[in-house]
Design a protein around this motif. Structure first.
Motif, PDB file in Angstrom:
ATOM      1  N   GLN A 129      28.176  63.007  42.869  1.00 35.92           N
ATOM      2  CA  GLN A 129      29.566  62.835  43.271  1.00 35.92           C
ATOM      3  C   GLN A 129      29.672  62.020  44.552  1.00 35.92           C
ATOM      4  OE1 GLN A 129      32.467  63.700  41.554  1.00 35.92           O
ATOM      5  NE2 GLN A 129      33.235  62.285  43.115  1.00 35.92           N
ATOM      6  N   LEU A 130      28.752  62.239  45.493  1.00 38.43           N
ATOM      7  CA  LEU A 130      28.776  61.481  46.742  1.00 38.43           C
ATOM      8  C   LEU A 130      28.514  59.998  46.496  1.00 38.43           C
ATOM      9  CD1 LEU A 130      26.857  63.929  49.110  1.00 38.43           C
ATOM     10  CD2 LEU A 130      29.323  63.504  49.043  1.00 38.43           C
ATOM     11  N   VAL A 131      27.598  59.685  45.584  1.00 37.35           N
ATOM     12  CA  VAL A 131      27.344  58.281  45.231  1.00 37.35           C
ATOM     13  C   VAL A 131      28.610  57.648  44.674  1.00 37.35           C
ATOM     14  CG1 VAL A 131      26.073  56.744  43.682  1.00 37.35           C
ATOM     15  CG2 VAL A 131      24.874  58.595  44.842  1.00 37.35           C
ATOM     16  N   GLN A 132      29.299  58.362  43.781  1.00 34.48           N
ATOM     17  CA  GLN A 132      30.525  57.826  43.198  1.00 34.48           C
ATOM     18  C   GLN A 132      31.610  57.639  44.257  1.00 34.48           C
ATOM     19  OE1 GLN A 132      30.726  56.771  39.894  1.00 34.48           O
ATOM     20  NE2 GLN A 132      32.521  55.789  40.804  1.00 34.48           N
ATOM     21  N   ASP A 133      31.703  58.576  45.200  1.00 35.43           N
ATOM     22  CA  ASP A 133      32.705  58.458  46.261  1.00 35.43           C
ATOM     23  C   ASP A 133      32.425  57.260  47.160  1.00 35.43           C
ATOM     24  OD1 ASP A 133      34.073  60.639  45.339  1.00 35.43           O
ATOM     25  OD2 ASP A 133      33.264  62.045  46.816  1.00 35.43           O
ATOM     26  N   VAL A 134      31.151  56.946  47.384  1.00 41.72           N
ATOM     27  CA  VAL A 134      30.799  55.746  48.159  1.00 41.72           C
ATOM     28  C   VAL A 134      31.182  54.495  47.371  1.00 41.72           C
ATOM     29  CG1 VAL A 134      28.881  54.368  49.060  1.00 41.72           C
ATOM     30  CG2 VAL A 134      28.992  56.822  49.530  1.00 41.72           C
ATOM     31  N   LEU A 135      30.880  54.473  46.077  1.00 42.10           N
ATOM     32  CA  LEU A 135      31.221  53.324  45.242  1.00 42.10           C
ATOM     33  C   LEU A 135      32.729  53.122  45.162  1.00 42.10           C
ATOM     34  CD1 LEU A 135      28.630  53.820  42.359  1.00 42.10           C
ATOM     35  CD2 LEU A 135      28.633  51.989  44.064  1.00 42.10           C
ATOM     36  N   ASP A 136      33.482  54.234  45.158  1.00 44.59           N
ATOM     37  CA  ASP A 136      34.950  54.162  45.102  1.00 44.59           C
ATOM     38  C   ASP A 136      35.562  53.937  46.480  1.00 44.59           C
ATOM     39  OD1 ASP A 136      34.805  54.591  42.398  1.00 44.59           O
ATOM     40  OD2 ASP A 136      35.282  56.723  42.497  1.00 44.59           O
ATOM     41  N   MET A 137      34.698  53.843  47.509  1.00 50.63           N
ATOM     42  CA  MET A 137      35.122  53.624  48.899  1.00 50.63           C
ATOM     43  C   MET A 137      35.986  54.758  49.440  1.00 50.63           C
ATOM     44  SD  MET A 137      35.565  49.466  49.013  1.00 50.63           S
ATOM     45  CE  MET A 137      35.457  49.391  50.797  1.00 50.63           C
ATOM     46  N   LYS A 138      35.760  55.960  48.903  1.00 51.55           N
ATOM     47  CA  LYS A 138      36.385  57.142  49.493  1.00 51.55           C
ATOM     48  C   LYS A 138      35.576  57.599  50.699  1.00 51.55           C
ATOM     49  CE  LYS A 138      38.245  58.830  45.083  1.00 51.55           C
ATOM     50  NZ  LYS A 138      38.199  59.934  44.076  1.00 51.55           N
ATOM     51  N   LEU A 139      34.296  57.198  50.735  1.00 54.48           N
ATOM     52  CA  LEU A 139      33.407  57.494  51.849  1.00 54.48           C
ATOM     53  C   LEU A 139      32.817  56.192  52.363  1.00 54.48           C
ATOM     54  CD1 LEU A 139      31.406  60.516  50.361  1.00 54.48           C
ATOM     55  CD2 LEU A 139      33.180  60.656  52.111  1.00 54.48           C
ATOM     56  N   ASP A 140      32.566  56.144  53.681  1.00 51.87           N
ATOM     57  CA  ASP A 140      31.909  54.974  54.264  1.00 51.87           C
ATOM     58  C   ASP A 140      30.421  54.961  53.934  1.00 51.87           C
ATOM     59  OD1 ASP A 140      34.166  53.808  55.820  1.00 51.87           O
ATOM     60  OD2 ASP A 140      34.101  55.750  56.814  1.00 51.87           O
ATOM     61  N   GLY A 141      29.838  56.128  53.785  1.00 50.00           N
ATOM     62  CA  GLY A 141      28.423  56.250  53.462  1.00 50.00           C
ATOM     63  C   GLY A 141      28.111  57.701  53.180  1.00 50.00           C
ATOM     64  N   ALA A 142      26.871  57.975  52.764  1.00 49.98           N
ATOM     65  CA  ALA A 142      26.507  59.358  52.441  1.00 49.98           C
ATOM     66  C   ALA A 142      25.003  59.561  52.511  1.00 49.98           C
ATOM     67  CB  ALA A 142      27.015  59.734  51.050  1.00 49.98           C
ATOM     68  N   PHE A 143      24.618  60.763  52.931  1.00 45.82           N
ATOM     69  CA  PHE A 143      23.229  61.217  52.864  1.00 45.82           C
ATOM     70  C   PHE A 143      23.040  61.907  51.519  1.00 45.82           C
ATOM     71  CE2 PHE A 143      24.192  61.119  57.389  1.00 45.82           C
ATOM     72  CZ  PHE A 143      23.055  60.528  57.940  1.00 45.82           C
ATOM     73  N   VAL A 144      22.135  61.374  50.684  1.00 40.61           N
ATOM     74  CA  VAL A 144      21.927  61.919  49.342  1.00 40.61           C
ATOM     75  C   VAL A 144      20.433  61.962  49.035  1.00 40.61           C
ATOM     76  CG1 VAL A 144      24.159  61.094  48.506  1.00 40.61           C
ATOM     77  CG2 VAL A 144      22.125  59.645  48.236  1.00 40.61           C
ATOM     78  N   THR A 145      20.106  62.554  47.896  1.00 40.15           N
ATOM     79  CA  THR A 145      18.722  62.565  47.423  1.00 40.15           C
ATOM     80  C   THR A 145      18.437  61.267  46.684  1.00 40.15           C
ATOM     81  OG1 THR A 145      18.807  64.967  47.179  1.00 40.15           O
ATOM     82  CG2 THR A 145      17.023  63.820  46.058  1.00 40.15           C
ATOM     83  N   GLY A 146      17.393  60.564  47.101  1.00 43.71           N
ATOM     84  CA  GLY A 146      17.097  59.268  46.512  1.00 43.71           C
ATOM     85  C   GLY A 146      15.826  59.278  45.684  1.00 43.71           C
ATOM     86  N   PRO A 147      15.453  58.108  45.190  1.00 43.72           N
ATOM     87  CA  PRO A 147      16.182  56.843  45.343  1.00 43.72           C
ATOM     88  C   PRO A 147      17.372  56.760  44.391  1.00 43.72           C
ATOM     89  CG  PRO A 147      14.242  56.503  43.995  1.00 43.72           C
ATOM     90  CD  PRO A 147      14.182  57.935  44.444  1.00 43.72           C
ATOM     91  N   ILE A 148      18.319  55.855  44.706  1.00 49.77           N
ATOM     92  CA  ILE A 148      19.478  55.601  43.858  1.00 49.77           C
ATOM     93  C   ILE A 148      19.327  54.210  43.260  1.00 49.77           C
ATOM     94  CG2 ILE A 148      21.990  55.325  43.780  1.00 49.77           C
ATOM     95  CD1 ILE A 148      21.060  58.198  44.277  1.00 49.77           C
TER      96      ILE A 148
END
Length: 290
Positions: A129-148
């Motif tokens: 969900q955080l990756v999608q929110d970054v792609l949708d520009m709802k978030l400036d960035g995010a700490f997530v489990t990688g790699p993406i």
């Protein structure tokens, strides 16, 4: 003529699945929202939703428009940022996090010392969900489990860790994997994904899976003996030392994880976000040297 606001209204109706709910969230008159959707459908010569008694479901043509709408509204927001960005970094950064990023307090503390005029708003979630929110520009960035693996995502490795299974002290052995409940984050969690990949390969089918939204609830339930979980080893070091819980290793390669910071590749990078990325890079380099 189609207007930007029509696309904003359309996105909200698609999100809510209801004219009335979308109107309430946008603080618009319901009839106005209905009219704008009908005008969009007339201009594009196609229905965008399937109507039913309980609301509206976006159809295939609506989904196609939704992708365009997201790109267009994101570009408009990016344009605004590029003109509002000032030489003196300030304003608000919206940053997503998975809850168990141990390096985050050190990064935030140092960043706040260096850039006191920049406010950081943290929003917790699971990796997908955080990756999608970054792609949708709802978030400036995010700490997530990688790699993406996504063409529109830039990523920076922050810290590498090991995943472990965690259970109440002296209450579990690996032979009990199929009879002990698993206490996990919601679907889309990177840790859960690693665990499920391993179990699939081994043919392990858990007796029960209980989903939770916060690390505190999960680890508290584990300590109470309700079930087991999978978590980065560093997050439970203190509890293991206090003999509250036991940790059990996952086999390679499923145990190795890297927390990364991501941002949208084609987005305008504000000075504030650039400073934040540089702060992360500095701490990542320091952790790599330890």
């Amino acid at each position: 003529m189609m207007e930007l606001n029509d696309l904003i209204i359309f996105q909200k109706v698609a999100e809510c699945g209801s004219i009335s709910k979308a109107a309430a969230e946008l603080n618009y008159v319901q009839s106005n929202v209905t009219a704008r959707i009908k005008l969009l459908e007339k201009e594009l010569h196609t229905p965008l939703f399937s109507r039913h008694k309980r609301g509206m479901i976006i159809n295939s043509e609506g989904k196609r428009l939704l992708e365009y709408a997201k790109d267009i509204t994101a570009k408009v927001e990016e344009m605004k940022l590029s003109f509002q960005d000032k030489a003196d970094a300030g304003g608000l950064l919206k940053i997503g996090i998975v809850e168990t990023v141990n390096a985050l307090p050190h990064i935030l503390s140092s960043f706040n010392d260096h850039y006191p005029n920049i406010e950081v708003s943290l929003m917790a979630g699971v990796t997908d969900q955080l990756v999608q929110d970054v792609l949708d520009m709802k978030l400036d960035g995010a700490f997530v489990t990688g790699p993406i693996r996504h063409p529109n995502v830039e990523q920076l490795a922050v810290i590498s860790e090991r995943l472990v299974l965690v259970a109440k002290r002296d209450s579990f052995t690996m032979d009990q994997l199929t009879t002990t409940p698993f206490l996990l984050y919601h679907k889309g969690c990177g840790y859960r994904g690693r665990l499920e990949s391993w179990m699939k390969v081994e043919g392990i089918i858990p007796r029960k899976v209980m989903e939770f939204g916060t690390f505190g609830t999960i680890i508290g339930s584990v300590a109470a003996g309700i079930g087991i979980t999978v978590i980065p080893q560093s997050t439970v070091t203190e509890l293991v030392e206090k003999q509250v819980v036991d940790e059990h290793p996952l086999p390679e390669p499923y145990c190795d994880i890297t927390t990364i910071f991501i941002w949208r590749k084609d987005a305008y990078i504000t000075r504030s976000l650039n400073h934040f990325i540089e702060e992360i890079r500095m701490h990542a380099d320091a952790l790599a040297d330890v």
